[in-house]
Every structure is written in C-alpha cells, then in structure tokens.
Design a protein around this motif. Structure first.
Motif, PDB file in Angstrom:
ATOM      1  N   PRO A   1     -86.426 -52.807 -37.107  1.00 51.44           N
ATOM      2  CA  PRO A   1     -87.468 -51.837 -36.444  1.00 51.44           C
ATOM      3  C   PRO A   1     -86.588 -51.300 -35.666  1.00 51.44           C
ATOM      4  CG  PRO A   1     -88.064 -54.450 -36.660  1.00 51.44           C
ATOM      5  CD  PRO A   1     -86.824 -54.010 -36.858  1.00 51.44           C
ATOM      6  N   LYS A   2     -85.700 -51.151 -34.464  1.00 49.85           N
ATOM      7  CA  LYS A   2     -84.958 -51.248 -33.338  1.00 49.85           C
ATOM      8  C   LYS A   2     -84.398 -49.539 -33.989  1.00 49.85           C
ATOM      9  CE  LYS A   2     -79.943 -53.012 -34.255  1.00 49.85           C
ATOM     10  NZ  LYS A   2     -79.386 -53.737 -33.583  1.00 49.85           N
ATOM     11  N   PHE A   3     -84.257 -49.290 -35.100  1.00 52.20           N
ATOM     12  CA  PHE A   3     -84.117 -48.159 -35.749  1.00 52.20           C
ATOM     13  C   PHE A   3     -85.031 -47.512 -36.025  1.00 52.20           C
ATOM     14  CE2 PHE A   3     -80.236 -50.122 -37.359  1.00 52.20           C
ATOM     15  CZ  PHE A   3     -79.281 -49.780 -36.239  1.00 52.20           C
ATOM     16  N   GLY A   4     -86.200 -47.768 -35.850  1.00 47.50           N
ATOM     17  CA  GLY A   4     -87.580 -46.596 -35.969  1.00 47.50           C
ATOM     18  C   GLY A   4     -88.349 -47.259 -37.428  1.00 47.50           C
ATOM     19  N   SER A   5     -87.645 -47.964 -38.447  1.00 48.98           N
ATOM     20  CA  SER A   5     -87.622 -48.765 -39.862  1.00 48.98           C
ATOM     21  C   SER A   5     -89.690 -49.360 -39.995  1.00 48.98           C
ATOM     22  CB  SER A   5     -87.136 -49.620 -39.811  1.00 48.98           C
ATOM     23  OG  SER A   5     -86.065 -49.129 -40.083  1.00 48.98           O
ATOM     24  N   LYS A   6     -90.343 -49.654 -40.143  1.00 49.17           N
ATOM     25  CA  LYS A   6     -91.766 -49.471 -40.548  1.00 49.17           C
ATOM     26  C   LYS A   6     -91.971 -49.705 -42.099  1.00 49.17           C
ATOM     27  CE  LYS A   6     -93.653 -44.959 -39.448  1.00 49.17           C
ATOM     28  NZ  LYS A   6     -94.147 -44.190 -38.690  1.00 49.17           N
ATOM     29  N   VAL A   7     -92.937 -50.752 -41.933  1.00 49.71           N
ATOM     30  CA  VAL A   7     -93.453 -50.530 -43.436  1.00 49.71           C
ATOM     31  C   VAL A   7     -95.042 -49.772 -43.213  1.00 49.71           C
ATOM     32  CG1 VAL A   7     -95.554 -51.774 -44.151  1.00 49.71           C
ATOM     33  CG2 VAL A   7     -93.768 -53.192 -43.263  1.00 49.71           C
ATOM     34  N   ILE A   8     -94.834 -48.668 -44.471  1.00 51.41           N
ATOM     35  CA  ILE A   8     -96.185 -47.687 -44.082  1.00 51.41           C
ATOM     36  C   ILE A   8     -97.231 -47.711 -45.647  1.00 51.41           C
ATOM     37  CG2 ILE A   8     -94.325 -46.035 -43.360  1.00 51.41           C
ATOM     38  CD1 ILE A   8     -94.408 -44.987 -46.310  1.00 51.41           C
TER      39      ILE A   8
END
Length: 87
Positions: free
Chosen positions: A15-22
């Motif tokens: 998540p620190k890179f901006g990853s997310k479950v879409i």
C-alpha cells in the motif's frame, strides 16, 4: 515443494506505493484490503469487527455454488519480471 528465493526485489503490491484492491467477489469474514498487509500475520484472540471474528487476511464465506472467489489488485508502481524459472 521447492521454495523460491527472491533477491533484490520490491513488493509492488504494498500500500505504501499506492496499491489497492479494486474488485473483490466477497469479503464476508475478512476485508479484502488486508491481503496487501506486508506485516507478519498476527492472531487476536476474542477480537471482532464488522465482519465477525477478526482475521488478519482476506477471507470469504464458504461457496455453495461453482466458481472461485477472486480479487483484482491495482499495483501502485509498474514492474517487470526478468529471468524467472518456475518448476
């Protein structure tokens, strides 16, 4: 089963890179965004949240029909796989 060792790699799903479950098919017992947690798993005795007993990962309900549960993760950074051999 042979364990694969990764050297000089970056977890692009953090998540620190901006990853997310879409997208997720279900998150009845454990919220899908917990699958991105890079910390070691922990057990919390007697703790409950909106999904019931607290789970530190993504957990779906038992399936009563054909098919599989899945989710789609948007990586926060682009990446590349080089020289990978999987047996």
């Amino acid at each position: 089963m042979k364990k694969i060792k990764f050297k000089n790699t970056v977890n692009l799903a953090e998540p620190k890179f901006g990853s997310k479950v879409i997208y997720k098919t279900d998150q009845f017992f454990g919220a899908a965004n917990r699958i991105l947690n890079s910390q070691k798993p922990i057990f919390k005795e007697g703790i409950f949240d909106n999904h019931g007993k607290w789970m530190d990962g993504w957990e779906t309900r038992r399936k009563r029909k054909n098919g599989h549960d899945f989710l789609i993760i948007k990586l926060g950074r682009p990446g590349k796989i080089n020289n990978v051999d999987i047996d």
